[in-house]
Motif scaffolding. Structure first.
Motif, short mmCIF file in Angstrom:
data_model
loop_
_atom_site.label_atom_id
_atom_site.label_comp_id
_atom_site.label_asym_id
_atom_site.label_seq_id
_atom_site.Cartn_x
_atom_site.Cartn_y
_atom_site.Cartn_z
N ASP A 1 0.86 -1.18 0.00
CA ASP A 1 0.00 0.00 0.00
C ASP A 1 0.90 1.24 0.00
O ASP A 1 1.78 1.38 0.86
N SER A 2 0.70 2.11 -0.96
CA SER A 2 1.54 3.31 -1.08
C SER A 2 1.51 4.17 0.17
O SER A 2 2.47 4.89 0.46
N ALA A 3 0.43 4.09 0.95
CA ALA A 3 0.33 4.87 2.18
C ALA A 3 1.36 4.42 3.22
O ALA A 3 1.68 5.18 4.14
N LEU A 4 1.91 3.22 3.08
CA LEU A 4 2.91 2.71 4.01
C LEU A 4 4.33 3.14 3.65
O LEU A 4 5.25 2.93 4.42
N VAL A 5 4.51 3.72 2.47
CA VAL A 5 5.83 4.07 1.95
C VAL A 5 6.09 5.55 2.17
O VAL A 5 5.32 6.39 1.72
N GLY A 6 7.19 5.86 2.87
CA GLY A 6 7.51 7.26 3.12
C GLY A 6 8.99 7.54 2.99
O GLY A 6 9.80 6.63 2.76
N SER A 7 9.33 8.80 3.12
CA SER A 7 10.73 9.21 3.07
C SER A 7 11.47 8.60 4.24
O SER A 7 10.93 8.46 5.33
N PRO A 8 12.72 8.21 4.02
CA PRO A 8 13.47 7.55 5.08
C PRO A 8 13.79 8.49 6.24
O PRO A 8 14.15 9.64 6.03
N SER A 9 13.61 7.98 7.44
CA SER A 9 14.00 8.76 8.61
C SER A 9 15.52 8.78 8.67
O SER A 9 16.18 7.80 8.36
N GLY A 10 16.09 9.89 9.00
CA GLY A 10 17.53 10.00 9.07
C GLY A 10 18.19 10.16 7.72
O GLY A 10 19.40 10.01 7.60
N GLY A 11 17.44 10.45 6.67
CA GLY A 11 18.02 10.65 5.34
C GLY A 11 18.18 9.35 4.59
O GLY A 11 18.17 8.27 5.17
N SER A 12 18.33 9.46 3.29
CA SER A 12 18.41 8.27 2.44
C SER A 12 19.82 7.73 2.32
O SER A 12 20.01 6.65 1.77
N GLY A 13 20.80 8.46 2.83
CA GLY A 13 22.18 8.00 2.68
C GLY A 13 22.57 8.03 1.22
O GLY A 13 22.12 8.88 0.46
N PRO A 14 23.38 7.07 0.79
CA PRO A 14 23.86 7.08 -0.60
C PRO A 14 22.85 6.55 -1.60
O PRO A 14 23.12 6.54 -2.79
N TRP A 15 21.67 6.11 -1.15
CA TRP A 15 20.73 5.44 -2.03
C TRP A 15 19.51 6.32 -2.34
O TRP A 15 18.66 6.50 -1.49
N PRO A 16 19.40 6.83 -3.55
CA PRO A 16 18.24 7.67 -3.88
C PRO A 16 16.92 6.91 -3.89
O PRO A 16 15.85 7.52 -3.87
N SER A 17 16.97 5.59 -3.90
CA SER A 17 15.73 4.81 -3.90
C SER A 17 15.28 4.42 -2.50
O SER A 17 14.27 3.75 -2.34
N SER A 18 15.99 4.87 -1.45
CA SER A 18 15.64 4.50 -0.08
C SER A 18 14.28 5.03 0.32
O SER A 18 13.94 6.18 0.06
N VAL A 19 13.50 4.16 0.96
CA VAL A 19 12.21 4.52 1.54
C VAL A 19 12.09 3.80 2.87
O VAL A 19 12.82 2.86 3.15
N ASP A 20 11.16 4.23 3.69
CA ASP A 20 10.84 3.53 4.93
C ASP A 20 9.39 3.08 4.86
O ASP A 20 8.51 3.84 4.45
N LEU A 21 9.16 1.82 5.27
CA LEU A 21 7.81 1.30 5.39
C LEU A 21 7.36 1.53 6.83
O LEU A 21 8.11 1.26 7.77
N SER A 22 6.13 1.98 7.00
CA SER A 22 5.63 2.27 8.34
C SER A 22 5.05 1.03 9.02
O SER A 22 4.53 1.11 10.12
N ALA A 23 5.19 -0.13 8.40
CA ALA A 23 4.74 -1.40 8.97
C ALA A 23 5.64 -2.51 8.44
O ALA A 23 6.29 -2.35 7.40
#
Length: 141
Positions: free
Chosen positions: A80-102
Motif C-alpha cells: 500500500d503506497s500509504a505505508l511508503v515514506g521518506s526515510p528517517s535519518g536521510g536516504s544516505g547514498p541510495w536515492p531509492s531508499s524509503v521507509d515502510l511504516s509497517a
C-alpha cells in the motif's frame, strides 16, 4: 488502494522469519523503490522497468551489508503506497531508499531475487516466485 513496488534486502534469519511468521522487519523498515530522487539520479531511464531495476540494484547492493558473506536476498513486494515514506535519518547514498511504516507481509511479496553464488554481482540475481520461498530459504541456509 494504490500500490508501490518495493525491494527489501533480507538476511537468512529475516527470510526464515518471513517464511514462518508471514512478516519481515519492524517499523520503520528500510526498503528501496522508485522515488523522485531515483528518477533525478537516472535521467536517461525513462521506462518504469528501468527505474525499478535501478531500485532493485540499490537494494541488492545494500543487501551486502545484511547478508555478510552469504547470498544476498531481495524480496520484491507490492505494498500500500500509504505505508511508503521518506526515510528517517536521510536516504544516505541510495536515492531509492524509503521507509515502510509497517512490517512487510508475505502476502505482499511477489518474488525473491537471490545471488547465484555468495558475493555475486548486482545484476547476477536469480528470480524466484513467492511460492518458491522454501527453495529460497534452502538456498540461503
Amino acid at each position: 488502494m494504490t500500490v508501490t513496488r518495493i525491494y527489501l534486502p533480507l538476511d537468512g534469519p529475516g527470510l526464515r522469519r518471513l517464511q514462518v511468521t508471514g512478516r519481515a522487519g519492524t517499523a520503520p523498515v528500510r526498503a528501496y523503490a522508485v522515488t523522485p530522487a531515483l528518477e533525478r539520479a537516472n535521467p536517461a531511464d525513462r521506462l518504469e522497468e528501468e527505474l525499478e531495476f535501478a531500485a532493485l540494484v540499490e537494494a541488492a547492493t545494500a543487501a551486502r551489508d545484511v547478508a555478510g558473506a552469504g547470498k544476498r536476498v531481495v524480496a520484491a513486494a507490492d505494498v500500500d503506497s500509504a505505508l511508503v515514506g521518506s526515510p528517517s535519518g536521510g536516504s544516505g547514498p541510495w536515492p531509492s531508499s524509503v521507509d515502510l511504516s509497517a512490517a512487510l507481509e508475505l502476502r505482499r511479496v511477489v518474488s525473491f531475487h537471490v545471488d547465484e553464488t555468495p558475493g555475486g554481482s548486482d545484476d547476477d540475481l536469480l528470480w524466484y516466485d513467492v511460492t518458491e520461498i522454501d527453495e529460497v530459504v534452502r538456498l540461503t541456509s
